[in-house]
Design an enzyme around this catalytic site. Structure first.
Site, mmCIF file in Angstrom:
data_model
loop_
_atom_site.group_PDB
_atom_site.id
_atom_site.type_symbol
_atom_site.label_atom_id
_atom_site.label_comp_id
_atom_site.label_asym_id
_atom_site.label_seq_id
_atom_site.Cartn_x
_atom_site.Cartn_y
_atom_site.Cartn_z
ATOM 1 N N SER A 169 -2.735 -5.761 -1.893
ATOM 2 C CA SER A 169 -4.187 -5.767 -1.845
ATOM 3 C C SER A 169 -4.713 -4.955 -0.652
ATOM 4 O O SER A 169 -4.557 -3.739 -0.622
ATOM 5 C CB SER A 169 -4.673 -7.222 -1.797
ATOM 6 O OG SER A 169 -6.066 -7.311 -1.916
ATOM 7 N N ASP A 216 -2.323 9.001 1.453
ATOM 8 C CA ASP A 216 -3.006 10.062 0.716
ATOM 9 C C ASP A 216 -3.554 11.138 1.643
ATOM 10 O O ASP A 216 -3.625 12.315 1.274
ATOM 11 C CB ASP A 216 -4.143 9.483 -0.124
ATOM 12 C CG ASP A 216 -3.645 8.837 -1.404
ATOM 13 O OD1 ASP A 216 -2.420 8.813 -1.623
ATOM 14 O OD2 ASP A 216 -4.488 8.345 -2.188
ATOM 15 N N LYS A 238 -1.074 -4.781 -6.184
ATOM 16 C CA LYS A 238 -2.290 -5.519 -6.564
ATOM 17 C C LYS A 238 -3.492 -4.615 -6.282
ATOM 18 O O LYS A 238 -3.925 -4.484 -5.146
ATOM 19 C CB LYS A 238 -2.420 -6.824 -5.784
ATOM 20 C CG LYS A 238 -3.681 -7.614 -6.136
ATOM 21 C CD LYS A 238 -3.760 -8.906 -5.351
ATOM 22 C CE LYS A 238 -5.037 -9.680 -5.699
ATOM 23 N NZ LYS A 238 -6.258 -9.017 -5.207
#
Length: 577
Positions: free
Chosen positions: A294, A305, A319
């Site tokens: 999460s 990224d 999740k």
């Protein structure tokens, strides 16, 4: 018969009864029943079950089963929280509670202080680890339950509670008057300098105070010479979305941090970095494992990224759902519905959520599976491929795949898992300090050179036996090996070859679990001694002496530094002034 109904829940009972009565199936016009009809049927069945079933049935428990069944049909993470659970959840998410600021456990019927929260009410009056609270506001507290302890010690901010404690070395009870206060739960479980330039910060959860906790820890580490950082998100199962965004924003100077997409327009949002990253130019290694989930995945995904950190460890849980607590009220508090309202996507567009087509049990088991298919190139085929800012390939649909996969720390055996779940190390260390006065004053001397003597290890063995701990079991290696071979479709006859190789290496497969666990026991006792004498940070330092994942992670800083240099060359991260 009764347990069968309670196990499967009221919904299954409804389906069975309605089928037999002709209410289910297209042939009987199910499509003509309205939502109100369905609710009426549920209540009528509850009434009939109460009146006519062969066994006495607790209808409240059946309704609880119906609620669980209804929500389990949505997704693996939506849930209903009764009022008490909702209050506990709110405290964890807010990161504070009203009380006296201790962690405790009931050991031998006595409330034993495990730790005292820094700057909390109990620390201010002098309460210490190992103290045993035996009287609370004149009430005998020996033998009461942990729930009752919380009821007696917690209370409104500004109110007082009187406690009497037993303290090792003191003949008489000590009396303390403690003024309850709002106690902050620090999201940073521990932070310290591993060496002259490497800061280490372990983040346990994401609450409304997490960014402030992290900033304070980073400032402390920087003042001690930090030039590079290990951010440990292992075992961090998440928390507040906004907290994750604010933490990522400390390290990312420009670009998207995360986006969410839901059924309602209000749930479709994009969060961008605020262009003022205070720690935008230090090399970072982020550690994750199967339990990282999460909010942890939001931070790790954003840093990966944007090529802002090297991610190491094992593939995270996966999740990618945004949860919202929705209060249920009808003239009184009826608890909260924790409902999935959106999916989140990393800056490159990755959905981290794993598929959940099967049962909830399978979904959870697969998430925590020690086998890491996402780390194998063969298992990346068919998965969605995305690009980082520097063009590196990353993958969606199954958690955060680390840039570098680390072998997991030694898996605990049955005895070690039992000891970890108990307070036996703490209890034994309490008596150890009474019996022994040879503990070095200098923590580093204790850390690197002190060993628990053999006679104390033998005493611990008898102590554990006295607590009904099975310490003489033969290792379950052979049984575990067979399960592993079956799991990966390896012929069972291969087990004999593996066993022979291990024996040739001098490994005794028939050694008792206690003998195999002596190093773990030594470290466990030392950890609790360190907590009692120096504090929580020192306790973790002892644990990390055998943290092979952390030791391995440190070897990747050259690569993390190169990644940062390439990222800075893009000209999109503002240099520290």
């Amino acid at each position: 018969m009764k347990s069968k109904y309670l196990k499967h829940g009221f919904l299954i009972l409804m389906v069975f009864l309605l089928s037999s009565m002709g209410y289910i199936g297209a042939a009987y016009g199910e499509d003509k029943l309205t939502e109100i009809d369905k609710m009426t049927i549920m209540n009528l069945i509850a009434d009939k079950v109460r009146s006519f079933h062969i066994d006495p049935i607790n209808v409240i428990e059946l309704y609880d089963g119906a609620i669980r069944g209804m929500i389990d049909n949505l997704d693996p993470h939506s849930s209903y929280m009764p009022p008490a659970a909702a209050i506990d959840f709110a405290e964890r998410i807010e990161g504070n509670f009203e009380g006296i600021g201790i962690t405790f456990s009931v050991i031998n019927d006595k409330i034993t202080v495990i730790g005292v929260i820094k700057n909390g009410p109990s620390e201010r009056v002098g309460l210490k680890s190992r103290d045993k609270i035996v009287i609370i506001d004149g009430i005998d507290a020996v033998g009461i339950s942990e729930d009752k302890v919380k009821e007696l010690l917690r209370g409104p901010e500004g109110t007082e509670v009187q406690v009497n404690v037993e303290r090792p070395g003191e003949e008489d009870l000590l009396k303390f008057s403690i003024t309850r206060d709002r106690v902050e739960i620090n999201s940073v479980s521990h932070a310290y300098m591993i060496d002259n330039i490497t800061g280490y910060l372990a983040l346990a959860t994401f609450t409304s105070h997490t960014d402030a906790n992290v900033l304070k820890a980073l400032s402390m580490l920087k003042s001690q010479g930090m030039e590079r950082l290990i951010l440990d998100l292992r075992n961090n199962s998440g928390g507040l979305l906004n907290a994750a965004i604010r933490v990522a924003d400390l390290f990312i100077n420009e670009g998207k941090i995360v986006s969410t997409r839901g059924r309602r327009n209000i749930d479709n949002r994009v969060w961008e970095a605020n262009k003022s990253a205070r720690y935008g130019t230090i090399p970072i290694i982020v550690m994750i494992n199967h339990i990282s989930a999460s909010a942890s995945e939001i931070v790790a995904g954003a840093l990966q990224d944007h090529d802002r950190a090297l991610i190491v460890g094992q593939t995270s849980f996966g999740k990618g759902l945004v949860m919202r607590p929705i209060p249920l009220e009808n003239n009184k508090d009826l608890g909260n519905l924790m409902l999935t309202v959106a999916r989140y996507y990393t800056p490159s567009g990755r959905l981290i959520q794993r598929p959940y087509d099967g049962s909830k049990e399978d979904y959870l088991r697969e998430g925590f599976d020690d086998f890491d298919p996402n780390a194998l190139d063969a298992d990346k085929k068919g998965r969605s491929v995305f690009k980082t800012d520097l063009g590196r390939e990353v993958y969606g649909g199954g958690g955060i795949t680390p840039d570098k996969t680390l072998l997991q720390n030694k898996i605990l055996n049955e005895l070690e898992r039992t000891l970890r779940r108990s307070n036996l190390f703490f209890e034994f260390a309490d008596g150890y300090l009474v019996r022994n006065n040879d503990i070095p004053d200098d923590f580093n001397e204790f850390l690197f050179n002190y060993r628990i003597p053999e006679h104390e290890i033998a005493r611990f063995k008898e102590f554990a036996i006295g607590k009904d701990i099975k310490i003489g079991n033969v290792s379950l290696f052979r049984e575990e090996l067979k399960k592993l071979l079956k799991k990966f479709d390896v012929p069972e006859e291969s087990a004999e070859a593996v066993e022979k190789s291990l024996v040739n290496m001098g490994i005794d497969l028939d050694e008792t679990l206690f003998m195999k666990s002596i190093d773990y026991i030594d470290r466990g006792i030392k950890m609790e001694i360190a907590r009692m004498l120096w504090g929580t940070e020192e306790r973790y330092k002892i644990w990390h002496t055998e943290d092979t994942e952390l030791i391995s992670a440190l070897s990747y800083f050259e690569e993390a530094g190169n990644l940062l240099e390439r990222r800075l060359a893009l000209g999109e991260i503002k240099q520290d002034e």
